[in-house]
Design an enzyme around this catalytic site. Structure first.
Site, mmCIF file in Angstrom:
data_model
loop_
_atom_site.group_PDB
_atom_site.id
_atom_site.type_symbol
_atom_site.label_atom_id
_atom_site.label_comp_id
_atom_site.label_asym_id
_atom_site.label_seq_id
_atom_site.Cartn_x
_atom_site.Cartn_y
_atom_site.Cartn_z
ATOM 1 N N ARG A 135 0.875 -1.255 -0.044
ATOM 2 C CA ARG A 135 -0.073 0.242 0.077
ATOM 3 C C ARG A 135 1.029 1.265 -0.159
ATOM 4 O O ARG A 135 0.713 2.301 -0.603
ATOM 5 C CB ARG A 135 -0.833 0.034 1.234
ATOM 6 N N ASN A 187 -8.493 8.178 6.316
ATOM 7 C CA ASN A 187 -7.393 7.705 5.573
ATOM 8 C C ASN A 187 -5.969 7.747 5.951
ATOM 9 O O ASN A 187 -5.690 8.670 6.705
ATOM 10 C CB ASN A 187 -7.626 8.421 4.029
ATOM 11 N N ASP A 197 -3.762 7.529 3.747
ATOM 12 C CA ASP A 197 -2.757 8.109 2.579
ATOM 13 C C ASP A 197 -2.451 9.797 3.003
ATOM 14 O O ASP A 197 -3.115 10.223 3.894
ATOM 15 C CB ASP A 197 -3.520 8.175 1.406
ATOM 16 N N HIS A 247 -6.785 7.453 11.916
ATOM 17 C CA HIS A 247 -6.559 5.984 11.665
ATOM 18 C C HIS A 247 -5.254 5.794 11.590
ATOM 19 O O HIS A 247 -4.446 5.013 11.126
ATOM 20 C CB HIS A 247 -7.309 5.307 10.751
ATOM 21 N N CYS A 265 7.590 2.602 16.872
ATOM 22 C CA CYS A 265 8.316 1.434 17.373
ATOM 23 C C CYS A 265 7.466 1.266 19.002
ATOM 24 O O CYS A 265 7.215 2.192 19.786
ATOM 25 C CB CYS A 265 9.829 1.940 18.057
ATOM 26 N N CYS A 284 9.663 1.908 22.131
ATOM 27 C CA CYS A 284 10.107 3.168 22.862
ATOM 28 C C CYS A 284 8.966 4.267 22.475
ATOM 29 O O CYS A 284 9.096 5.360 22.899
ATOM 30 C CB CYS A 284 11.324 3.695 22.575
ATOM 31 N N CYS A 312 15.093 -0.226 15.613
ATOM 32 C CA CYS A 312 14.486 1.263 15.909
ATOM 33 C C CYS A 312 15.760 2.094 15.868
ATOM 34 O O CYS A 312 16.487 1.849 16.582
ATOM 35 C CB CYS A 312 13.742 1.211 17.110
ATOM 36 N N ASN A 371 -20.956 11.069 -1.286
ATOM 37 C CA ASN A 371 -20.523 9.786 -1.664
ATOM 38 C C ASN A 371 -20.937 9.288 -2.775
ATOM 39 O O ASN A 371 -21.929 9.945 -3.753
ATOM 40 C CB ASN A 371 -21.139 8.879 -0.445
ATOM 41 N N LEU A 372 -20.370 8.206 -3.153
ATOM 42 C CA LEU A 372 -20.955 7.489 -4.535
ATOM 43 C C LEU A 372 -22.194 7.013 -4.477
ATOM 44 O O LEU A 372 -23.004 7.289 -5.584
ATOM 45 C CB LEU A 372 -19.874 6.376 -4.876
HETATM 46 N N1 APR Z 1 -16.500 9.095 -4.930
HETATM 47 C C1 APR Z 1 -17.228 9.222 -3.842
HETATM 48 N N2 APR Z 1 -17.214 7.947 -3.058
HETATM 49 C C2 APR Z 1 -16.855 6.806 -3.260
HETATM 50 C C3 APR Z 1 -16.023 6.680 -4.772
HETATM 51 C C4 APR Z 1 -15.846 7.807 -5.547
HETATM 52 N N3 APR Z 1 -15.074 7.834 -6.508
HETATM 53 N N4 APR Z 1 -15.699 5.320 -4.543
HETATM 54 C C5 APR Z 1 -16.002 4.758 -3.398
HETATM 55 N N5 APR Z 1 -16.835 5.609 -2.829
HETATM 56 C C6 APR Z 1 -17.545 5.346 -1.713
HETATM 57 C C7 APR Z 1 -18.172 3.934 -1.401
HETATM 58 O O1 APR Z 1 -19.397 4.203 -2.047
HETATM 59 C C8 APR Z 1 -18.133 3.766 -0.103
HETATM 60 O O2 APR Z 1 -19.421 4.182 0.628
HETATM 61 O O3 APR Z 1 -16.667 5.474 -0.408
HETATM 62 C C9 APR Z 1 -17.060 4.616 0.430
HETATM 63 C C10 APR Z 1 -15.920 3.660 0.786
HETATM 64 O O4 APR Z 1 -16.290 3.021 1.990
HETATM 65 P P1 APR Z 1 -15.100 1.922 2.851
HETATM 66 O O5 APR Z 1 -14.366 1.097 1.573
HETATM 67 O O6 APR Z 1 -15.824 1.143 3.838
HETATM 68 O O7 APR Z 1 -13.895 2.810 3.220
HETATM 69 P P2 APR Z 1 -14.090 3.636 4.612
HETATM 70 O O8 APR Z 1 -15.722 4.327 4.856
HETATM 71 O O9 APR Z 1 -13.308 4.819 4.620
HETATM 72 O O10 APR Z 1 -13.673 2.688 5.925
HETATM 73 C C11 APR Z 1 -13.429 3.102 7.073
HETATM 74 O O11 APR Z 1 -12.652 1.244 7.540
HETATM 75 O O12 APR Z 1 -11.424 -0.675 7.102
HETATM 76 C C12 APR Z 1 -11.492 0.523 7.944
HETATM 77 O O13 APR Z 1 -9.609 1.959 8.917
HETATM 78 C C13 APR Z 1 -10.344 1.577 7.615
HETATM 79 O O14 APR Z 1 -10.556 3.898 7.545
HETATM 80 C C14 APR Z 1 -11.182 2.569 7.046
HETATM 81 C C15 APR Z 1 -12.618 2.374 7.811
#
Ligand code: APR
Length: 245
Positions: A64, A97, A99, A114, A122, A125, A141, A208-209
């Site tokens: 990743r 995220n 990233d 997160h 580490c 320490c 470390c 959201n999507l």
């Molecule tokens: N534009 C907007 N939304 C999008 C897009 C896009 N191009 N592609 C995907 N999505 C939406 C999906 O519809 C979904 O609702 O992003 C969301 C991603 O959901 P997850 O994969 O569950 O990610 P997330 O909600 O960030 O997960 C939360 O779960 O696994 C743990 O620590 C990890 O931080 C993460 C947490």
């Protein structure tokens, strides 16, 4: 759809999830062919999984981290950085995220609840350092010189997310809450909109999507790819804000 018209908001909290980075080529977790369809999260995102098989966990995060080095911020990251620059009041971006695309887009007041993929910690320490290369359990470390205790500075399931006190204080005081690119399935982030509603003063918007698990809790809901709906919403929001004199 409730349309924001002419309100001057003063205190904005933005929550982002993997969906905001999807169009930068970083996988989400729960979409079709998402990371949790390729790996068992119990093996690669829990302390128990790391104890059981550290090499597998290091390989998962090394892949990743390498992928992230090739990714660039997209229009949604850039729009949120612009929103922060032009925002006349309090602004906080809380991201689930790991990233660094928000930073690379120019976001400043940002909390990684997160953790961060480009940092390691580490467990002997507590030292936290920036890290770009692959990591393995043989690496010592640099501060305590002990080997076998370095791990990604990422919050695993069952561990406490970071900066929660600051986040809840901001949620309590905000009058606008945006939730972007998250499925609303993982707490405590999934509960932020309920916290904001309990405080009773904010307008809440989901971008959201598709409808998230908590979609019915939002006063306003916009659906589509983040690189389209986030810049459009930011432009509308900034157009409504009388610019700070
Ligand atoms: N534009 C907007 N939304 C999008 C897009 C896009 N191009 N592609 C995907 N999505 C939406 C999906 O519809 C979904 O609702 O992003 C969301 C991603 O959901 P997850 O994969 O569950 O990610 P997330 O909600 O960030 O997960 C939360 O779960 O696994 C743990 O620590 C990890 O931080 C993460 C947490």
């Amino acid at each position: 759809m409730n349309v924001v018209t002419g309100n001057r908001f003063r205190s904005l909290v933005v929550l982002t999830g993997a969906g905001v980075s999807a169009e930068s080529g970083l996988g989400t977790f729960r979409d079709k062919d998402g990371l949790w369809t390729q790996y068992d999260l119990n093996d690669v995102a829990t302390p128990e999984g790391f104890m059981r098989n550290p090499a597998l966990v290091h390989a998962f995060y090394n892949a990743r981290r390498r992928n992230l080095l090739d990714a660039v911020p997209n229009a949604a990251h850039l729009a949120l950085a612009e929103l922060e620059r032009q925002w006349p009041g309090d602004f906080l971006l809380v991201t689930q995220n790991v990233d660094d695309l928000h930073e690379r887009a120019g976001s400043r007041d940002l909390l990684h609840m997160h953790g961060e993929l480009r940092k390691i910690r580490c467990e002997n320490c507590g030292d936290i350092v920036a890290w770009e290369a692959d990591l393995d359990q043989a690496t010592d470390c640099a501060r305590c010189r002990v080997g076998g205790y370095l791990r990604p500075h990422v919050v695993w399931f069952g561990e406490m997310p970071l900066y929660m006190e600051r986040v809840y204080a901001a949620l309590e005081g905000c009058d606008l809450f945006l939730s972007i690119g998250t499925s609303g399935l993982v707490y405590p982030a999934a509960g932020f909109v309920a916290e904001v509603r309990r405080a009773g003063r904010a307008h809440t918007v989901e971008l959201n999507l598709e409808a998230s698990d908590g979609h019915s809790l939002f006063a306003e809901r916009l659906y589509g790819p983040a690189t389209e709906i986030v810049p459009a919403y930011v432009a509308r929001l900034l157009g409504l804000q009388p610019q700070a004199s």
